[in-house]
Motif scaffolding. Structure first.
Motif, PDB file in Angstrom:
ATOM      1  N   VAL A   1       0.836  -1.209   0.000  1.00  6.68           N
ATOM      2  CA  VAL A   1       0.000   0.000   0.000  1.00  6.68           C
ATOM      3  C   VAL A   1       0.871   1.259   0.000  1.00  6.68           C
ATOM      4  CG1 VAL A   1      -1.622   1.352   1.383  1.00  6.68           C
ATOM      5  CG2 VAL A   1      -2.047  -1.071   0.997  1.00  6.68           C
ATOM      6  N   LEU A   2       1.831   1.326   0.928  1.00  7.22           N
ATOM      7  CA  LEU A   2       2.685   2.514   0.986  1.00  7.22           C
ATOM      8  C   LEU A   2       3.642   2.579  -0.206  1.00  7.22           C
ATOM      9  CD1 LEU A   2       3.478   3.048   4.751  1.00  7.22           C
ATOM     10  CD2 LEU A   2       1.908   4.287   3.291  1.00  7.22           C
ATOM     11  N   GLY A   3       4.046   1.426  -0.746  1.00  5.55           N
ATOM     12  CA  GLY A   3       4.861   1.419  -1.959  1.00  5.55           C
ATOM     13  C   GLY A   3       4.078   1.961  -3.149  1.00  5.55           C
ATOM     14  N   GLY A   4       2.824   1.561  -3.262  1.00  4.06           N
ATOM     15  CA  GLY A   4       1.956   2.093  -4.326  1.00  4.06           C
ATOM     16  C   GLY A   4       1.716   3.578  -4.163  1.00  4.06           C
ATOM     17  N   PHE A   5       1.559   4.017  -2.928  1.00  8.16           N
ATOM     18  CA  PHE A   5       1.367   5.444  -2.659  1.00  8.16           C
ATOM     19  C   PHE A   5       2.626   6.229  -3.038  1.00  8.16           C
ATOM     20  CE2 PHE A   5       1.363   9.146   0.251  1.00  8.16           C
ATOM     21  CZ  PHE A   5       0.205   9.765  -0.225  1.00  8.16           C
ATOM     22  N   GLY A   6       3.803   5.694  -2.678  1.00  4.38           N
ATOM     23  CA  GLY A   6       5.062   6.341  -3.046  1.00  4.38           C
ATOM     24  C   GLY A   6       5.244   6.411  -4.550  1.00  4.38           C
ATOM     25  N   GLY A   7       4.874   5.331  -5.245  1.00  5.51           N
ATOM     26  CA  GLY A   7       4.932   5.332  -6.711  1.00  5.51           C
ATOM     27  C   GLY A   7       3.965   6.336  -7.318  1.00  5.51           C
ATOM     28  N   PHE A   8       2.792   6.462  -6.727  1.00  7.64           N
ATOM     29  CA  PHE A   8       1.804   7.440  -7.194  1.00  7.64           C
ATOM     30  C   PHE A   8       2.327   8.864  -7.032  1.00  7.64           C
ATOM     31  CE2 PHE A   8      -1.715  10.315  -6.109  1.00  7.64           C
ATOM     32  CZ  PHE A   8      -2.417  10.274  -7.315  1.00  7.64           C
ATOM     33  N   ILE A   9       2.916   9.146  -5.864  1.00  8.57           N
ATOM     34  CA  ILE A   9       3.488  10.476  -5.619  1.00  8.57           C
ATOM     35  C   ILE A   9       4.616  10.748  -6.618  1.00  8.57           C
ATOM     36  CG2 ILE A   9       4.770  11.903  -3.963  1.00  8.57           C
ATOM     37  CD1 ILE A   9       1.831  11.592  -3.262  1.00  8.57           C
ATOM     38  N   GLY A  10       5.488   9.759  -6.827  1.00  9.59           N
ATOM     39  CA  GLY A  10       6.578   9.922  -7.789  1.00  9.59           C
ATOM     40  C   GLY A  10       6.059  10.139  -9.199  1.00  9.59           C
ATOM     41  N   GLY A  11       5.029   9.411  -9.586  1.00  9.71           N
ATOM     42  CA  GLY A  11       4.426   9.598 -10.905  1.00  9.71           C
ATOM     43  C   GLY A  11       3.793  10.975 -11.040  1.00  9.71           C
ATOM     44  N   SER A  12       3.171  11.438  -9.978  1.00  4.64           N
ATOM     45  CA  SER A  12       2.566  12.782  -9.998  1.00  4.64           C
ATOM     46  C   SER A  12       3.643  13.852 -10.171  1.00  4.64           C
ATOM     47  CB  SER A  12       1.802  13.054  -8.706  1.00  4.64           C
ATOM     48  OG  SER A  12       0.758  12.123  -8.563  1.00  4.64           O
ATOM     49  N   ILE A  13       4.769  13.668  -9.494  1.00  2.62           N
ATOM     50  CA  ILE A  13       5.883  14.612  -9.655  1.00  2.62           C
ATOM     51  C   ILE A  13       6.374  14.581 -11.100  1.00  2.62           C
ATOM     52  CG2 ILE A  13       8.293  15.054  -9.010  1.00  2.62           C
ATOM     53  CD1 ILE A  13       7.558  14.048  -6.184  1.00  2.62           C
ATOM     54  N   GLY A  14       6.470  13.378 -11.660  1.00  2.00           N
ATOM     55  CA  GLY A  14       6.925  13.242 -13.044  1.00  2.00           C
ATOM     56  C   GLY A  14       5.991  13.911 -14.032  1.00  2.00           C
ATOM     57  N   ILE A  15       4.702  13.758 -13.832  1.00  2.00           N
ATOM     58  CA  ILE A  15       3.715  14.382 -14.726  1.00  2.00           C
ATOM     59  C   ILE A  15       3.735  15.898 -14.556  1.00  2.00           C
ATOM     60  CG2 ILE A  15       1.244  14.623 -15.162  1.00  2.00           C
ATOM     61  CD1 ILE A  15       1.035  11.599 -14.506  1.00  2.00           C
ATOM     62  N   ALA A  16       3.844  16.359 -13.304  1.00  2.00           N
ATOM     63  CA  ALA A  16       3.838  17.798 -13.044  1.00  2.00           C
ATOM     64  C   ALA A  16       5.050  18.504 -13.625  1.00  2.00           C
ATOM     65  CB  ALA A  16       3.763  18.055 -11.538  1.00  2.00           C
ATOM     66  N   THR A  17       6.172  17.776 -13.731  1.00  2.00           N
ATOM     67  CA  THR A  17       7.386  18.404 -14.264  1.00  2.00           C
ATOM     68  C   THR A  17       7.576  18.125 -15.744  1.00  2.00           C
ATOM     69  OG1 THR A  17       8.733  16.498 -13.630  1.00  2.00           O
ATOM     70  CG2 THR A  17       8.576  18.316 -12.042  1.00  2.00           C
ATOM     71  N   GLY A  18       6.549  17.630 -16.401  1.00  2.00           N
ATOM     72  CA  GLY A  18       6.632  17.381 -17.837  1.00  2.00           C
ATOM     73  C   GLY A  18       7.528  16.208 -18.189  1.00  2.00           C
ATOM     74  N   GLY A  19       7.647  15.244 -17.307  1.00  2.00           N
ATOM     75  CA  GLY A  19       8.444  14.050 -17.579  1.00  2.00           C
ATOM     76  C   GLY A  19       9.848  14.116 -17.015  1.00  2.00           C
ATOM     77  N   TRP A  20      10.319  15.281 -16.603  1.00  2.00           N
ATOM     78  CA  TRP A  20      11.671  15.410 -16.068  1.00  2.00           C
ATOM     79  C   TRP A  20      11.809  14.736 -14.709  1.00  2.00           C
ATOM     80  CZ3 TRP A  20      15.536  16.661 -19.046  1.00  2.00           C
ATOM     81  CH2 TRP A  20      15.290  17.402 -20.187  1.00  2.00           C
ATOM     82  N   GLY A  21      10.751  14.675 -13.961  1.00  2.00           N
ATOM     83  CA  GLY A  21      10.826  14.087 -12.620  1.00  2.00           C
ATOM     84  C   GLY A  21      10.325  12.660 -12.568  1.00  2.00           C
ATOM     85  N   ILE A  22      10.135  12.016 -13.724  1.00  2.00           N
ATOM     86  CA  ILE A  22       9.588  10.653 -13.743  1.00  2.00           C
ATOM     87  C   ILE A  22      10.532   9.669 -13.044  1.00  2.00           C
ATOM     88  CG2 ILE A  22      10.502   9.789 -15.930  1.00  2.00           C
ATOM     89  CD1 ILE A  22       6.874   9.505 -14.805  1.00  2.00           C
ATOM     90  N   ALA A  23      11.799  10.006 -12.963  1.00  2.00           N
ATOM     91  CA  ALA A  23      12.753   9.132 -12.267  1.00  2.00           C
ATOM     92  C   ALA A  23      12.468   9.056 -10.767  1.00  2.00           C
ATOM     93  CB  ALA A  23      14.171   9.638 -12.503  1.00  2.00           C
ATOM     94  N   ALA A  24      11.659   9.952 -10.255  1.00  2.00           N
ATOM     95  CA  ALA A  24      11.310   9.926  -8.827  1.00  2.00           C
ATOM     96  C   ALA A  24      10.331   8.809  -8.502  1.00  2.00           C
ATOM     97  CB  ALA A  24      10.712  11.268  -8.411  1.00  2.00           C
ATOM     98  N   THR A  25       9.704   8.220  -9.502  1.00  2.00           N
ATOM     99  CA  THR A  25       8.689   7.191  -9.269  1.00  2.00           C
ATOM    100  C   THR A  25       9.279   5.966  -8.580  1.00  2.00           C
ATOM    101  OG1 THR A  25       7.519   7.931 -11.226  1.00  2.00           O
ATOM    102  CG2 THR A  25       6.945   5.773 -10.402  1.00  2.00           C
TER     103      THR A  25
END
Length: 97
Positions: A35-59
């Motif tokens: 559950v928390l791993g999925g939440f962390g991946g969701f947050i990382g994906g949101s950062i990646g989308i918000a930065t136009g793909g530059w932050g996708i490595a945070a997922t």
């Protein structure tokens, strides 16, 4: 079930064998890690989308961090809720330190 310790009940003095329930511990630990791993991946994906793909490595790192935190949290919760032996004579829960 695995035998953890043989102790005396602090309430009535009877010998109690503390058992560890592997099924409950594995279920709670794995579920909270996922559950928390999925939440962390969701947050990382949101950062990646918000930065136009530059932050996708945070997922991946945030997902891994979420799994580690979730696994540890699940282990602590299961230790406090599942692995409390009950005295067969006086029915009181015994706190293991």
């Amino acid at each position: 079930m695995r035998r953890v310790a043989q102790i005396k009940c602090p309430y009535c003095g009877k010998d109690v064998i503390a058992l560890r329930d592997k099924k409950g511990r594995i279920l709670i630990t794995t579920t909270s890690a996922l559950v928390l791993g999925g939440f962390g991946g969701f947050i990382g994906g949101s950062i990646g989308i918000a930065t136009g793909g530059w932050g996708i490595a945070a997922t991946v790192p945030l997902g891994i961090i979420g799994m580690i935190v979730g696994g540890g949290l699940g282990y602590i919760v299961s230790d406090k809720t599942i692995d409390k032996p009950t005295c067969p004579k006086c029915k009181n829960k015994i706190e293991l330190w």
